[in-house]
Write an enzyme that holds these catalytic residues in place. Structure first.
Site, short mmCIF file in Angstrom:
data_model
loop_
_atom_site.label_atom_id
_atom_site.label_comp_id
_atom_site.label_asym_id
_atom_site.label_seq_id
_atom_site.Cartn_x
_atom_site.Cartn_y
_atom_site.Cartn_z
N GLU A 178 0.82 -1.22 0.00
CA GLU A 178 0.00 0.00 0.00
C GLU A 178 0.85 1.26 0.00
O GLU A 178 0.46 2.30 0.54
CB GLU A 178 -0.96 -0.01 1.20
CG GLU A 178 -1.90 -1.20 1.22
CD GLU A 178 -2.76 -1.27 2.49
OE1 GLU A 178 -2.77 -0.28 3.26
OE2 GLU A 178 -3.42 -2.30 2.70
N GLU A 270 -5.72 -7.97 0.08
CA GLU A 270 -6.44 -7.72 1.33
C GLU A 270 -7.85 -7.28 0.98
O GLU A 270 -8.06 -6.59 -0.01
CB GLU A 270 -5.80 -6.60 2.18
CG GLU A 270 -4.50 -6.93 2.85
CD GLU A 270 -3.98 -5.79 3.72
OE1 GLU A 270 -4.82 -4.99 4.21
OE2 GLU A 270 -2.77 -5.69 3.89
#
Length: 355
Positions: A178, A270
């Site tokens: 991320e 995720e």
């Protein structure tokens, strides 16, 4: 659009590391063989307690195919403050029981932790708000203490990855995740230092430490952060829709396709709520695997303290639908990945020439 998508789903089972281990090649071959038609169920293990897998099994009768783990508590700046690493032995057990292993690393900054509880305590040292560690400065000066500490930390994680390697375990390895969001320190100074750190980590783990069991999952989430096809095996997207919102996330799948012209496997690395598998099929979002985040995203404790399905994000009905759907695969449906056939180079070259 469908023809274009089908062409992009044809991924050759070839890893970026020419010295990849046999089991890493086997896992990659298996992943490529199912990509576009099946999705592996997955679940992240909790950090403090780990009821997630048992909750899923009790509810659905099955375990997820992919177990998600985290080297967070192996970060040296956490260990020196008393954290106890737990996930390496959990991952070894998961593999021995027939599951696939993926690891991320919430990398606590090696120094310069603000340590102001509760929001910026040392235990949140992977967040940009909880550290003043400067990745750009560390990457620009290879003689600096900061650079040396980054290498120390990578070496500490290498020691855990070697334990997995020595067990024959291929790891879907997802570091520096991320990054483009900027909320983690490795993404706080833009793409350049983060991409440089990715390449250094790849070289150090592969060539210095001989970790040929790693399959590199890049999860930068923006094309400007893409380190190049020679440094990425799989692309991951982390997506958290609102509670009880069951979508295919097709826009993000298409975004991931656009990071490179090369055909790469794409996973939902995720998620919060589960995606609706019917929408995945109907809208053309064939994620290779999903990995639901831990704790309240999947389970909750009742008044007696017993764990059960927590329905705040994904209702029990959708959990049962997902785990019983024709496109999803659970752990009991996986082949023996220690003997899965490996396509030889001649076969791969022949397939590439005729594609």
């Amino acid at each position: 659009m469908k023809e274009h998508l089908q062409a992009r789903l044809a991924v050759e089972p070839k890893l970026i590391n020419p010295k990849a281990s046999a089991n890493a090649k086997r896992l990659m071959a298996y992943l490529c063989s199912i990509y576009g038609t099946r999705t592996l169920t997955g679940q992240q293990f909790g950090v403090v307690s780990t009821p997630e897998m048992d909750v899923i099994r009790l509810a659905t009768g099955k375990y997820p195919a992919v177990g998600g783990f985290d080297f967070m508590n192996d970060s040296p700046s956490r260990v020196e403050r008393g954290s106890v690493p737990t996930d390496t032995p959990l991952a070894i057990d998961w593999w021995r029981n027939g599951g696939i292993v993926t690891f991320c690393w919430h990398w606590n900054a090696p120094k310069d932790l603000i340590d102001e509880p509760p929001d910026n305590g040392w235990h949140r040292g992977f967040y940009t708000t909880a550290t003043t560690f400067d990745i750009a400065g560390a990457m620009n000066d290879e003689t600096s203490e900061d650079h040396a500490l980054l290498m120390r930390d990578i070496d500490a994680i290498a020691s855990q990855l070697k334990r997995l390697r020595d067990e024959g375990i291929p790891v879907l390895w997802r570091p520096l995740h991320e990054a483009s969001g900027g909320w983690f320190w490795w993404g706080a100074k833009g793409p350049e230092p983060c991409v440089k750190l990715w390449k250094i980590m790849y070289d150090r783990l592969t060539n210095r430490h001989g970790l040929n069991n790693l399959i590199w999952v890049w999860n930068g989430q923006h094309r400007d952060w893409y380190p190049g096809d020679d440094y990425v095996d799989i692309i991951g997207e982390d997506i958290y829709p609102p509670e009880r919102t069951y979508v295919s996330n097709v826009e993000r799948f298409r975004q991931a396709l656009g990071y490179t012209a090369a055909n790469k496997l794409i996973a939902l690395s995720e998620n919060g709520p589960l995606p609706d598998p019917d929408k995945m099929v109907g809208e053309g979002a064939p994620w290779l695997w999903n990995c639901t985040w831990y704790g309240g995203f999947i389970c909750a404790q009742d008044a007696s303290g017993a764990w059960d399905v927590g329905e705040q994000y994904t209702e029990r009905e959708m959990l049962l639908k997902y785990y019983g759907h024709p496109i999803t695969l659970t752990r009991d449906e996986l082949p023996d990945l220690t003997v899965f056939p490996i396509p030889d180079d001649t076969e791969q070259e022949h397939r590439a020439a005729n594609s």
